[in-house]
Design an enzyme around this catalytic site. Structure first.
Site, short mmCIF file in Angstrom:
data_model
loop_
_atom_site.label_atom_id
_atom_site.label_comp_id
_atom_site.label_asym_id
_atom_site.label_seq_id
_atom_site.Cartn_x
_atom_site.Cartn_y
_atom_site.Cartn_z
N ASP A 73 4.11 5.79 -4.77
CA ASP A 73 4.33 5.27 -6.12
C ASP A 73 3.22 4.10 -6.12
OD1 ASP A 73 5.44 5.57 -8.62
OD2 ASP A 73 6.99 4.14 -8.03
N LYS A 176 -14.33 3.43 -6.34
CA LYS A 176 -13.12 2.94 -6.55
C LYS A 176 -12.18 3.38 -5.13
CE LYS A 176 -8.87 3.29 -9.18
NZ LYS A 176 -8.22 4.55 -10.10
#
Lengths: 198, 198
Positions: A73, A176
């Site tokens: 998460d 990224k």
């Protein structure tokens, strides 16, 4: 000596996330998708923290299938907003709202705020041989005053990682991944599995 | 501009741990001991993970005194022993046993083991403005075949941090703090508080 193969179920319904993790993992760590396990449940993410939500998802799969598995998460945490939106990042402006709406609300809430410190954080929960492990990835940065860039998703257009002048949305996916919260957590997870299997 | 002062209760009955943390923290983060709060309860550490035990201790204080507070739990995790002794580090050989006994049992269990990879891990749980945060410190190393050194405590005489030829017990306290699991976790905690208070 042959290195042992580890099979892990990834508790995610997002094929892009599964593909991203598969690409980083060494060959002997095999990811099984929920689809391949024929699990179609909508797992409720009712936790108050990223840790709880990652554990809820992993425990759900572990309890129903008795298998080794993991879940993740992620969220954006803004210091002057007492670390919100955090676990509510995807539904900050409301359940049926878009990333567009979430970013608008965030910029509005920071309008008169000097302290724009923020971080992206991922928590990955692993259940292996009946034990639970958490892996965290954090990237520090700040929230820009307006959007820049078209890559990525979520809050990427307004998140500027420390040491950069560009937002996450101005980086290409490889750039990224190398510095991101999710990349950091997944690499910790891989390092752990390598040491665990000797 | 004056920087705000943060007062935190540290849920530890160990004056040495409190002193160690006080020495690292900047002046404006003030630690209050359980004694100063007149809390003399024996908080049960019934969790299955370091995360749970740290949270149990912090939540106990938070629920009874409604204050900002933190707690820590630490353990030695050995990969080929499926990360044991872990949360049971202090009572590995039994509740009434000494560090001496714990180390003897560990060396016996690793007698014929090639994979002697291990790590020390600290989890610090903070409850601040009604939210929970976890800070982790990990140091990778391996378990030596016999004891060396007289400093430190617990498993320090048989833990050799990666990149060193000496055990933790051969380092002086400053050297150990600089690289140790507890030092890493406390520094992450401080960095967080600095960003949080702007």
């Amino acid at each position: 000596m042959e290195e042992p193969i580890i099979s892990l179920v990834m508790a995610s319904a997002n094929p892009k996330k599964i593909e991203e993790v598969r690409q980083i993992l060494p060959e002997r760590i095999q990811i099984i998708s929920l689809e391949e396990m024929e699990i179609y449940d909508d797992i409720p993410e009712t936790g108050n923290t990223l840790e709880e939500n990652a554990l809820i998802k992993a425990r759900f799969i572990h309890q129903s299938k008795k298998c080794n598995c993991f879940a993740e998460d992620s969220g954006l945490e803004v210091y002057s907003l007492r670390m919100e939106p955090g676990v509510y990042s995807a539904r900050y402006a409301g359940l049926q709202k878009s990333s567009e709406d979430n970013i608008n609300l965030l910029l509005k809430n920071l309008e008169n705020e000097e302290n724009r410190n923020a971080r992206f954080r991922t928590v990955l929960a692993l259940i292996l041989d009946e034990k639970e492990y958490l892996f965290e990835g954090i990237i520090q940065g700040s929230i820009s005053k307006s959007r820049s860039g078209l890559n990525g998703f979520g809050y990427d257009p307004v998140f500027v990682p420390d040491g950069s002048v560009e937002t996450f949305a101005q980086l290409n996916p490889e750039q990224k991944n190398e510095i991101s919260h999710r990349g950091i957590a997944v690499r910790k997870f891989i390092d752990f599995l390598k040491l665990y299997t000797g």
